[in-house]
Design a protein around this motif. Structure first.
Motif, short mmCIF file in Angstrom:
data_model
loop_
_atom_site.label_atom_id
_atom_site.label_comp_id
_atom_site.label_asym_id
_atom_site.label_seq_id
_atom_site.Cartn_x
_atom_site.Cartn_y
_atom_site.Cartn_z
N GLU A 178 -1.75 -20.42 20.95
CA GLU A 178 -0.78 -21.23 20.21
C GLU A 178 -1.32 -21.54 18.81
N GLU A 179 -2.59 -21.91 18.76
CA GLU A 179 -3.19 -22.27 17.47
C GLU A 179 -3.18 -21.09 16.51
N GLU A 180 -3.56 -19.92 17.02
CA GLU A 180 -3.56 -18.72 16.18
C GLU A 180 -2.15 -18.40 15.68
N PHE A 181 -1.19 -18.57 16.59
CA PHE A 181 0.20 -18.31 16.25
C PHE A 181 0.68 -19.30 15.17
N LEU A 182 0.33 -20.56 15.33
CA LEU A 182 0.75 -21.58 14.36
C LEU A 182 0.10 -21.34 13.00
N LYS A 183 -1.16 -20.91 13.04
CA LYS A 183 -1.88 -20.61 11.79
C LYS A 183 -1.15 -19.58 10.94
N LEU A 184 -0.51 -18.64 11.63
CA LEU A 184 0.22 -17.58 10.92
C LEU A 184 1.58 -18.06 10.42
N GLY A 185 1.91 -19.29 10.78
CA GLY A 185 3.22 -19.79 10.36
C GLY A 185 4.28 -19.72 11.45
N GLY A 186 3.85 -19.44 12.66
CA GLY A 186 4.78 -19.44 13.78
C GLY A 186 5.23 -20.86 14.10
#
Lengths: 434, 434
Positions: A178-186
């Motif tokens: 989730e964190e990696e996804f959010l970092k990308l702007g997800g």
């Protein structure tokens, strides 16, 4: 007067389900479509709250189908990368995976084990004497035990120990994606329940009754508890709940939901299980599978507890449950009888905690499914070993979205996308199922 | 005081379901086990009352998987034997099966058709001009028709006509198997609903809570509305309803139920469909499949009517229904729009009758399933073409019961029993699905 407020949101990719398949798929979909709006929704309040975080958190690369081997082996490499290079604390513990087998079981699986070794899996075969020496708590032979004979228990003649196997924190893993996804702007939206997929004609005629049977159709998004969400692509990654979205459109989810229970123990009488030399670097028992009834347990090193489960097959119904519960009686008056024969240290030890999750079982071949219909991708049928394959499965989902025929798994091996599909699926059967 | 009277019956083989799979399987099981007591039960009042007798009653040997081809081709030979040698009036009419295809569809299926021809299926390819000449009622080209273009209808460029194809009386066929079965001394009990399969430990300990997870189990019969029936072998042949028995024991039925509707027409405006020379010996239309939406119809020669159905895939939900009903609106405001473009003779013609059955669809490969667990055999997943394969499928079921690896189909061809099982299933996909 009742005013109905309909809120419509639009995005490029809508992922339904913030479990491990949903968030890992979202991460690779966003990676490959950085300019696009990717939104993950979940009916629950946070990542992995459905089944992912309730998992046993075990991983192994021992599978008898090459497909499952590749999915798991590369995903385990990725887990290491996540912890060592990306700095996530997912509590990766290479405690190993120990299958305790009778002579007959070992002979029956021997060819399969050789095949797995041929793919490069590190494995060690232990004989009864070695096991007895290493694991004082283990009873291998019931020759003198009439009761055990009555129970039909099989002796332990061999142990097959997988090395690239162990346990991890499934909750932390899900949050890491989730964190990696959010970092990308997800984007993620919790407390948002998808109630229905929107099936639309490709060419809309604006006539009541659409879509008609003679129209080509596609999925245009979903109706949710927070309004309609229109999407260019909708990804169904709702685990066992996928059938509630797919059945209504007449698309097979290729899985049946089944409850699995976990029992946690913390008791000085089990201390011996944390004092076992020679099987892993932790001086503890590996994840251990008994020869009967697929009873398995593992040490949870972070809390000094034992987590125990049982893969009850025939007799445990397929049924989707919103909030499955563990049954204490299932342990005390069922699993316990056999467990205590192999490991008498469990005598009179009661679980301190218990919970249940649900497997989404593909009984056909026990291999995950990643398939599509126009503007919809389905990622599911993890069959109880989805978490340990999540990274590879998610890459396959993103490759299918991108129209690629092959995908590179973490570590560089190539994988044919259609192998996880239906119509050109690779013909294999997984037989090392727990 | 409430007295509960429990009646227990015993038999050797209990077959649950008096549909076509149940009665044909019962017939071969009884044939091969003449001294044994074989009992068929059904919740309804007679043979085939669930879905079998409500079928379109079509048969064809055109299938793109060799498995389905063999099952159907040999079963059709058996039908002929039933009528010609055994004297059953099952109304076998070789009207043929005509697939109307666009250029693109024909090109896409051409290799498959060649393969089918290679297996020995008689087939004729007709070009547009021939079709137009033979079938004055057919419109092949919508170049001038803006509305048809708006509907996205495909033109008819080719017709592929299967010869060993046609229609039969599914109800009479089911009754014929019942009669043969009864002649051998088989027993049937209607109005007897199986409510639950009895899962027992192989070695009973007479302890409350059995079967325990560590026990080997098998199926010992079923609880029914008329009491418990104990059986050495229980055969599940309940079609779409199989899941209500199998889900509770956690055994996958490998199918999803889907409603299919049939509409019957009798109208002078359709007389042209009974005056078509050159396609079969009856001077009538073959069973005809339109290029769009799998709309199909056939003449029912015995009553001078047309029976029409439509294989609605995406958009038609999977759901088990006890008594599915046809929806008139589905014809008049949906199927009709496309049908009337290809066959304008249907203009304003209303159905005189309508009904619905249920397909038990195996979306994985669209091939039937015959598989077993200890003391239970499951025969199912007919996928809407079970009737035309019933004889072969039933022989496979009896062979599985007898522990044979191969079975001789009617006409002498050999068939591998495991090809219809799960674990060693032949890897094929059927693509000629309606």
């Amino acid at each position: 007067m009742i005013l109905q407020l309909v809120i419509t949101m639009e995005c490029d990719i809508l992922v339904i389900g913030a479990g491990i398949f949903g968030l890992s798929s979202a991460f690779y979909l966003k990676t490959q479509n950085s300019g696009k709006r990717v939104v993950v929704i979940d009916r629950l309040g946070g990542p992995g709250q459905g089944n992912s975080a309730k998992s046993e958190g075990a991983f192994r690369n021992l599978f008898t189908s090459e497909t499952n081997f590749l999915l798991a082996d590369s995903t385990i490499d990725w887990f290491k990368h996540m912890e060592e290079d990306l700095g996530y604390h997912i509590n990766l513990s290479y405690i190993g995976y120990l299958f305790l087998l009778s002579e007959e079981q070992y002979t029956g699986q021997r060819a399969a084990f050789d095949r797995i070794r041929g793919w490069g899996a590190e494995m060690r075969v232990l004989e009864r004497e070695e096991l007895e020496e290493m694991i004082p708590d283990l009873v291998t032979d019931f020759a003198e035990d009439e009761e055990a004979e009555l129970l039909g228990l099989k002796p332990v003649d061999y142990g097959v120990l997988g090395r690239k196997c162990g346990s991890l924190d499934a909750d932390a893993l899900t949050r890491a994606y989730e964190e990696e996804f959010l970092k990308l702007g997800g984007e993620v939206s919790y407390g948002t329940e998808a109630s229905r997929l929107i099936l639309k004609p490709v060419e809309e005629l604006e006539i009541p009754g659409e879509p008609f049977v003679w129209q080509d159709t596609h999925i245009a998004g979903a109706e949710t508890s927070k309004g309609e969400i229109k999407a260019e692509t909708t990804v169904i990654a709702a685990g066992a709940w996928s059938e509630s979205l797919l059945d209504p459109i007449g698309f097979d989810s290729f899985m049946r939901p089944k409850k699995r229970q976990l029992f946690a123990f913390k008791d000085p009488r089990l201390d011996g299980l944390f004092k076992v030399e020679g099987l892993n670097d932790y001086g503890a028992m590996p994840l251990t599978v008994l020869p009967k009834a697929s009873i398995l347990f593992r040490p949870e090193l972070s809390e000094g507890s034992i987590w125990l489960g049982c893969a009850d097959n025939l007799g445990r119904r397929f049924k989707l449950e919103d909030d499955p519960k563990a049954e204490e009686d299932y342990y005390t008056n069922n699993v316990y009888h056999a467990l205590v024969k192999y490991f008498p240290c469990f005598k009179d030890v009661r679980p301190m905690n218990m919970w249940a999750d649900q497997y989404a079982i593909n009984s056909f071949d026990e291999i995950p499914v990643v398939t599509s219909i126009p503007r919809m991708i389905y990622v599911g049928a993890g069959s109880g070993s989805g978490i340990m394959k999540c990274d590879a499965v998610a890459r396959v989902a993103a490759a299918l979205h991108g129209g690629e025929e092959e995908v590179e798994l973490y570590g560089g091996r190539r994988f044919r996308v259609a192998d996880l599909g239906i119509h050109k699926r690779r013909a294999e059967r997984e037989s090392l199922v727990i």
